[in-house]
Enzyme design. Sequence first.
Site, short mmCIF file in Angstrom:
data_model
loop_
_atom_site.label_atom_id
_atom_site.label_comp_id
_atom_site.label_asym_id
_atom_site.label_seq_id
_atom_site.Cartn_x
_atom_site.Cartn_y
_atom_site.Cartn_z
N GLY A 31 35.41 -1.64 -22.63
CA GLY A 31 36.49 -1.69 -23.61
C GLY A 31 37.86 -1.43 -23.04
O GLY A 31 38.08 -1.43 -21.83
N TYR A 32 38.81 -1.22 -23.95
CA TYR A 32 40.24 -1.08 -23.66
C TYR A 32 40.70 -2.33 -22.90
O TYR A 32 41.16 -2.27 -21.76
CB TYR A 32 40.53 0.20 -22.87
CG TYR A 32 41.93 0.73 -23.18
CD1 TYR A 32 42.22 1.22 -24.45
CD2 TYR A 32 42.95 0.70 -22.25
CE1 TYR A 32 43.48 1.68 -24.77
CE2 TYR A 32 44.22 1.15 -22.56
CZ TYR A 32 44.47 1.65 -23.82
OH TYR A 32 45.73 2.09 -24.13
N HIS A 37 39.71 -8.66 -18.77
CA HIS A 37 38.54 -8.79 -19.66
C HIS A 37 38.61 -10.12 -20.42
O HIS A 37 37.59 -10.79 -20.60
CB HIS A 37 38.53 -7.67 -20.71
CG HIS A 37 38.29 -6.29 -20.16
ND1 HIS A 37 39.27 -5.33 -20.17
CD2 HIS A 37 37.20 -5.73 -19.60
CE1 HIS A 37 38.77 -4.21 -19.66
NE2 HIS A 37 37.53 -4.42 -19.30
N GLN A 148 35.46 -9.70 -10.17
CA GLN A 148 35.32 -9.43 -8.73
C GLN A 148 36.07 -8.18 -8.28
O GLN A 148 35.95 -7.79 -7.13
CB GLN A 148 35.81 -10.62 -7.92
CG GLN A 148 34.75 -11.68 -7.77
CD GLN A 148 35.23 -12.92 -7.05
OE1 GLN A 148 36.37 -12.98 -6.62
NE2 GLN A 148 34.37 -13.90 -6.96
N ASP A 150 35.43 -5.22 -9.20
CA ASP A 150 34.33 -4.29 -8.90
C ASP A 150 33.34 -5.03 -8.00
O ASP A 150 32.24 -5.39 -8.43
CB ASP A 150 33.67 -3.83 -10.20
CG ASP A 150 34.65 -3.09 -11.08
OD1 ASP A 150 34.96 -1.94 -10.78
OD2 ASP A 150 35.15 -3.69 -12.05
N GLN A 153 29.88 -3.52 -7.38
CA GLN A 153 29.10 -3.60 -8.62
C GLN A 153 28.51 -5.01 -8.77
O GLN A 153 27.34 -5.18 -9.12
CB GLN A 153 30.00 -3.25 -9.80
CG GLN A 153 29.44 -3.61 -11.16
CD GLN A 153 30.29 -3.08 -12.29
OE1 GLN A 153 30.30 -1.90 -12.57
NE2 GLN A 153 31.02 -3.96 -12.96
N SER A 185 43.27 -3.15 -14.65
CA SER A 185 42.21 -2.17 -14.85
C SER A 185 42.58 -1.32 -16.06
O SER A 185 43.77 -1.02 -16.27
CB SER A 185 42.13 -1.27 -13.61
OG SER A 185 41.40 -0.10 -13.91
O1 PAF Z 1 32.55 -2.78 -15.05
C1 PAF Z 1 32.35 -2.11 -16.09
O2 PAF Z 1 33.17 -2.09 -17.03
C2 PAF Z 1 31.07 -1.29 -16.21
O3 PAF Z 1 30.69 -0.76 -14.98
C3 PAF Z 1 29.91 -2.08 -16.85
C4 PAF Z 1 29.48 -3.28 -16.00
C5 PAF Z 1 30.31 -2.57 -18.23
C6 PAF Z 1 28.68 -1.18 -17.01
O4 PAF Z 1 28.96 -0.09 -17.81
#
Ligand code: PAF
Length: 281
Positions: A31-32, A37, A148, A150, A153, A185
């Site tokens: 969120g936010y 996003h 990308q 993250d 991740q 971010s």
């Molecule tokens: O990147 C994020 O916002 C978080 O790490 C995710 C992938 C939603 C998992 O909580």
Amino acid sequence: METINSISNMTELSANWRREGLSIALVPTMGYFHEGHLALMRMARTEADRVVVSLFVNPSQFGPGEDLERYPRDLERDARLARDQGVDCLFCPSAEEMYLPGFQTWISVERLSQGLCGASRPGHFRGVATVVAKLFNITCPDIAVFGQKDFQQLRIIQRMVKDLNMPIDIMAHPIVREPDGLAMSSRNSYLSKEERRSAVSLYQALMRAKEMVADGIRSGQDIIQAVREHILSYANTEIDYIFLGDPEELKEYREVHGKTLLALAVWVGETRLIDNMLLVQ
Ligand code: PAF
């Protein structure tokens, strides 16, 4: 756009869509929302018949003393922004339902989780992999979209999907930046005016490294040193790590060769920022 809080309602909606032969894309978020996003949501929109955005500030990926409590939240604004991108469903489960009493099943993507952010945030990627696997099971997507920024991740999720035979296409969206280059971010909202000026040093340092490589410099040590000096020339900065290495396996290189990733984590005041760039694609 529907907002769903309960896991069973979400599972039912996804199952109905699948019965109708509709494809589903998931955008997992905390969120936010910012433009980064929204770009993921637009990508998802072009790839599937139905788009689910999950909004869950996942407690299991925050360590003790990290920013779980103060992580920025604005559900009303997020719902408006998601609706404007043509999202079909905003899934906002509660922590109580996601982690029932007695919860004890974790996914650990072992080696890829160890270095970079994993070194300074022990347990972080175990929390991420576990919640993403849960979100996949609940929403049954054909596609999931990650940013990308993250980078580690993203690699961990790709590995998890491969290792556990999850039938989901992981799509990566390039980093979305502010006009001066700062990677977008939700945590940028923590920065004071002065810190915001220092925060641009990450992008500048990555660009400086890219120029060095274009000028024929190959020594990892020289590049890392230049990056370090550039960042530390700004007020209130402290380096967590500078990684130069293989973007697939996240193993360090001494020299730039073949595809090379430069990834950074830097404290600007009390805020930890990350960024990365492929020096050689
Ligand atoms: O990147 C994020 O916002 C978080 O790490 C995710 C992938 C939603 C998992 O909580």
